[in-house]
Design a protein around this motif. Structure first.
Motif, PDB file in Angstrom:
ATOM      1  N   SER A  28      -8.452   5.512  -6.906  1.00  0.00           N
ATOM      2  CA  SER A  28      -8.843   4.430  -5.994  1.00  0.00           C
ATOM      3  C   SER A  28     -10.345   4.471  -5.732  1.00  0.00           C
ATOM      4  CB  SER A  28      -8.089   4.545  -4.667  1.00  0.00           C
ATOM      5  OG  SER A  28      -8.642   5.589  -3.892  1.00  0.00           O
ATOM      6  N   ARG A  29     -10.882   3.346  -5.322  1.00  0.00           N
ATOM      7  CA  ARG A  29     -12.314   3.313  -5.015  1.00  0.00           C
ATOM      8  C   ARG A  29     -12.613   4.267  -3.865  1.00  0.00           C
ATOM      9  NH1 ARG A  29     -13.883  -2.159  -3.386  1.00  0.00           N
ATOM     10  NH2 ARG A  29     -11.726  -2.274  -2.709  1.00  0.00           N
ATOM     11  N   THR A  30     -11.699   4.312  -2.901  1.00  0.00           N
ATOM     12  CA  THR A  30     -11.901   5.200  -1.751  1.00  0.00           C
ATOM     13  C   THR A  30     -12.002   6.664  -2.210  1.00  0.00           C
ATOM     14  OG1 THR A  30     -10.674   3.665  -0.372  1.00  0.00           O
ATOM     15  CG2 THR A  30     -10.961   5.883   0.493  1.00  0.00           C
ATOM     16  N   LEU A  46       3.335   6.939   9.909  1.00  0.00           N
ATOM     17  CA  LEU A  46       3.832   8.105   9.174  1.00  0.00           C
ATOM     18  C   LEU A  46       3.517   9.439   9.847  1.00  0.00           C
ATOM     19  CD1 LEU A  46       2.866   7.013   5.533  1.00  0.00           C
ATOM     20  CD2 LEU A  46       5.149   6.984   6.549  1.00  0.00           C
ATOM     21  N   ASN A  66       0.154  13.361   0.018  1.00  0.00           N
ATOM     22  CA  ASN A  66       0.788  12.473   0.979  1.00  0.00           C
ATOM     23  C   ASN A  66       0.324  12.866   2.389  1.00  0.00           C
ATOM     24  OD1 ASN A  66       2.650  11.009   2.632  1.00  0.00           O
ATOM     25  ND2 ASN A  66       4.004  10.899   0.852  1.00  0.00           N
ATOM     26  N   ILE A  67      -0.013  11.879   3.175  1.00  0.00           N
ATOM     27  CA  ILE A  67      -0.508  12.159   4.542  1.00  0.00           C
ATOM     28  C   ILE A  67       0.487  13.009   5.327  1.00  0.00           C
ATOM     29  CG2 ILE A  67       0.366   9.949   5.469  1.00  0.00           C
ATOM     30  CD1 ILE A  67      -2.078   9.937   7.347  1.00  0.00           C
ATOM     31  N   LEU A  95      -5.740   6.903   3.855  1.00  0.00           N
ATOM     32  CA  LEU A  95      -5.147   5.627   3.417  1.00  0.00           C
ATOM     33  C   LEU A  95      -6.081   4.435   3.648  1.00  0.00           C
ATOM     34  CD1 LEU A  95      -2.730   7.634   3.909  1.00  0.00           C
ATOM     35  CD2 LEU A  95      -1.407   5.727   4.689  1.00  0.00           C
ATOM     36  N   GLU A  96      -7.323   4.635   3.324  1.00  0.00           N
ATOM     37  CA  GLU A  96      -8.316   3.586   3.614  1.00  0.00           C
ATOM     38  C   GLU A  96      -8.517   2.640   2.443  1.00  0.00           C
ATOM     39  OE1 GLU A  96      -9.818   1.441   5.483  1.00  0.00           O
ATOM     40  OE2 GLU A  96     -10.752   2.966   6.752  1.00  0.00           O
ATOM     41  N   ASP A  97      -8.856   1.409   2.765  1.00  0.00           N
ATOM     42  CA  ASP A  97      -9.197   0.425   1.740  1.00  0.00           C
ATOM     43  C   ASP A  97     -10.614   0.681   1.215  1.00  0.00           C
ATOM     44  OD1 ASP A  97      -9.005  -2.566   0.710  1.00  0.00           O
ATOM     45  OD2 ASP A  97     -10.952  -2.231   1.651  1.00  0.00           O
ATOM     46  N   GLY A  98     -10.843   0.375  -0.052  1.00  0.00           N
ATOM     47  CA  GLY A  98     -12.125   0.654  -0.688  1.00  0.00           C
ATOM     48  C   GLY A  98     -13.314  -0.071  -0.065  1.00  0.00           C
ATOM     49  N   ALA A 155       0.847  -1.202   0.000  1.00  0.00           N
ATOM     50  CA  ALA A 155       0.000   0.000   0.000  1.00  0.00           C
ATOM     51  C   ALA A 155       0.881   1.251   0.000  1.00  0.00           C
ATOM     52  CB  ALA A 155      -0.917  -0.003   1.219  1.00  0.00           C
ATOM     53  N   HIS A 156       1.957   1.219   0.784  1.00  0.00           N
ATOM     54  CA  HIS A 156       2.864   2.373   0.827  1.00  0.00           C
ATOM     55  C   HIS A 156       3.510   2.587  -0.546  1.00  0.00           C
ATOM     56  CE1 HIS A 156       5.455   5.393   2.605  1.00  0.00           C
ATOM     57  NE2 HIS A 156       6.452   4.848   1.932  1.00  0.00           N
ATOM     58  N   ARG A 177       2.359   1.798  -3.449  1.00  0.00           N
ATOM     59  CA  ARG A 177       1.389   2.360  -4.404  1.00  0.00           C
ATOM     60  C   ARG A 177       1.279   3.871  -4.199  1.00  0.00           C
ATOM     61  NH1 ARG A 177      -4.138  -0.659  -4.987  1.00  0.00           N
ATOM     62  NH2 ARG A 177      -2.833  -2.040  -6.185  1.00  0.00           N
ATOM     63  N   GLY A 178       1.227   4.274  -2.961  1.00  0.00           N
ATOM     64  CA  GLY A 178       1.166   5.704  -2.661  1.00  0.00           C
ATOM     65  C   GLY A 178       2.417   6.421  -3.157  1.00  0.00           C
ATOM     66  N   ASP A 219      -5.674  10.336   0.060  1.00  0.00           N
ATOM     67  CA  ASP A 219      -5.235   9.175  -0.719  1.00  0.00           C
ATOM     68  C   ASP A 219      -4.494   9.677  -1.957  1.00  0.00           C
ATOM     69  OD1 ASP A 219      -5.030   6.890  -2.349  1.00  0.00           O
ATOM     70  OD2 ASP A 219      -6.929   6.068  -1.625  1.00  0.00           O
ATOM     71  N   LEU A 220      -3.261   9.249  -2.100  1.00  0.00           N
ATOM     72  CA  LEU A 220      -2.468   9.722  -3.239  1.00  0.00           C
ATOM     73  C   LEU A 220      -2.983   9.205  -4.575  1.00  0.00           C
ATOM     74  CD1 LEU A 220       1.036   9.550  -1.581  1.00  0.00           C
ATOM     75  CD2 LEU A 220       0.194  11.518  -2.869  1.00  0.00           C
TER      76      LEU A 220
HETATM   77  P1  ATP Z   1      -9.069   1.084  -3.105  1.00  0.00           P
HETATM   78  O1  ATP Z   1      -9.427  -0.198  -2.419  1.00  0.00           O
HETATM   79  O2  ATP Z   1      -9.597   2.308  -2.422  1.00  0.00           O
HETATM   80  O3  ATP Z   1      -9.326   1.103  -4.589  1.00  0.00           O
HETATM   81  P2  ATP Z   1      -6.308   0.313  -2.736  1.00  0.00           P
HETATM   82  O4  ATP Z   1      -6.626  -1.067  -3.117  1.00  0.00           O
HETATM   83  O5  ATP Z   1      -5.105   0.949  -3.326  1.00  0.00           O
HETATM   84  O6  ATP Z   1      -7.499   1.303  -3.016  1.00  0.00           O
HETATM   85  P3  ATP Z   1      -5.212   0.108  -0.128  1.00  0.00           P
HETATM   86  O7  ATP Z   1      -3.971  -0.390  -0.739  1.00  0.00           O
HETATM   87  O8  ATP Z   1      -5.815  -0.655   0.966  1.00  0.00           O
HETATM   88  O9  ATP Z   1      -6.332   0.389  -1.184  1.00  0.00           O
HETATM   89  O10 ATP Z   1      -5.078   1.589   0.404  1.00  0.00           O
HETATM   90  C1  ATP Z   1      -3.945   2.308   0.417  1.00  0.00           C
HETATM   91  C2  ATP Z   1      -4.169   3.597  -0.341  1.00  0.00           C
HETATM   92  O11 ATP Z   1      -3.442   4.584   0.345  1.00  0.00           O
HETATM   93  C3  ATP Z   1      -3.635   3.530  -1.757  1.00  0.00           C
HETATM   94  O12 ATP Z   1      -4.576   4.043  -2.646  1.00  0.00           O
HETATM   95  C4  ATP Z   1      -2.388   4.422  -1.752  1.00  0.00           C
HETATM   96  O13 ATP Z   1      -2.302   5.190  -2.934  1.00  0.00           O
HETATM   97  C5  ATP Z   1      -2.659   5.327  -0.569  1.00  0.00           C
HETATM   98  N1  ATP Z   1      -1.429   5.729   0.143  1.00  0.00           N
HETATM   99  C6  ATP Z   1      -0.379   4.965   0.524  1.00  0.00           C
HETATM  100  N2  ATP Z   1       0.541   5.687   1.182  1.00  0.00           N
HETATM  101  C7  ATP Z   1       0.054   6.946   1.255  1.00  0.00           C
HETATM  102  C8  ATP Z   1       0.518   8.156   1.836  1.00  0.00           C
HETATM  103  N3  ATP Z   1       1.702   8.223   2.467  1.00  0.00           N
HETATM  104  N4  ATP Z   1      -0.260   9.247   1.743  1.00  0.00           N
HETATM  105  C9  ATP Z   1      -1.458   9.209   1.116  1.00  0.00           C
HETATM  106  N5  ATP Z   1      -1.947   8.095   0.515  1.00  0.00           N
HETATM  107  C10 ATP Z   1      -1.207   6.984   0.588  1.00  0.00           C
END
Ligand code: ATP
Length: 245
Positions: free
Chosen positions: A185-187, A81, A198-199, A160-163, A34-35, A37-38, A180-181
């Motif tokens: 994303s669905r979120t 973070l 970035n957070i 940084l939430e999951d969808g 997840a990090h 991807r961000g 969310d960067l």
């Molecule tokens: P979704 O389920 O919402 O489509 P996802 O599958 O990418 O997205 P996760 O991987 O669970 O969901 O969530 C992590 C999200 O946080 C990612 O979209 C990523 O881009 C984002 N992310 C990661 N690190 C950071 C950060 N430091 N600041 C902001 N956003 C971040």
């Protein structure tokens, strides 16, 4: 030690924080992915706070200041973070902080609760001894929420939430703000206010905004919220991704 002169200094520092948190045992196994991807999206926007992100932050802070029970939801990555910065923002907008883990285990909850205590914050919700309810009466850990926190909140900041989790929160009728960067994303798409930043840059910036907006009339805050179009702002956010050689 990473030398400050390193061209990727800031980014490597954040990686170090994530690695340390992982070793301390409070991150989910997929946290590094997840990090990453961000990080990729941050690279593409030039690791800066864009204008659409700033606009979304003003609206987010206004919405939180107008709310009766705003809550900041924190997971392992957000804590690793920006723990101190989240506490500052919570104080500044008078929000509660709640632990909200997609892969919730007692061990992770315990470590995160202790971490906030170590950083001077003793009121964290979603801890092991908290009163837990289920949103939309879905009895699984993804819909669990603290009775006095997310369960009864009107506005929730979910960085940084999951969808899947974002969808449950949205369906429960709450006002959702995300950091969310990834603007795709669905979120981001599901939220009422999506901050593509970035957070580590967004949260301190929001605290500064709060100090300013707190002195403004309620009508001005309401105007900010009412005039905002998240879909349009997300389009503008996406347009900030410009690949230059
Ligand atoms: P979704 O389920 O919402 O489509 P996802 O599958 O990418 O997205 P996760 O991987 O669970 O969901 O969530 C992590 C999200 O946080 C990612 O979209 C990523 O881009 C984002 N992310 C990661 N690190 C950071 C950060 N430091 N600041 C902001 N956003 C971040």
């Amino acid at each position: 030690m990473i030398p400050k002169s390193h061209p990727r200094y800031e980014s490597l520092l954040l990686r170090d924080k994530i690695v340390k948190a992982s070793k301390e045992g409070y991150l989910a196994e997929s946290a590094m992915i997840a990090h990453g991807r961000g990080e990729a999206f941050d690279y593409l926007i030039g690791e800066r706070t864009t204008y659409p992100a700033k606009r979304a932050m003003y609206v987010a802070v206004a919405a939180m200041l107008l709310s009766n029970n705003p809550v900041i939801s924190v997971n392992g990555n957000a804590t690793a973070l920006a723990c101190d910065e989240i506490i500052e923002l919570a104080k500044s907008v008078n929000a509660k902080i709640e632990i909200n883990l997609f892969y919730r285990t007692d061990d992770r909850v315990k470590i995160i609760t202790q971490l906030y205590k170590d950083h001077g914050y003793n009121k964290i919700l979603g801890s092991l001894d908290d009163d837990i309810e289920y949103l939309n009466e879905i009895k699984n850990s993804r819909s669990s929420a603290s009775k006095t926190g997310i369960y009864s909140a009107d506005t929730i900041l979910i960085p940084l939430e999951d969808g899947d989790r974002a969808e449950i929160l949205k369906k429960s009728g709450k006002n959702i703000i995300t950091i969310d960067l990834n603007p795709l994303s669905r979120t981001s798409k599901m939220s009422d206010v999506s901050i593509m930043d970035n957070i580590v840059r967004a949260i301190p910036f929001m605290t500064k905004i709060a100090e300013d907006l707190k002195t403004q009339d309620k009508e001005i805050l309401m105007q900010l919220v009412n005039e905002f179009d998240n879909e349009e702002n997300l389009k503008e956010s996406l347009a900030q991704i410009r690949v230059k050689e």
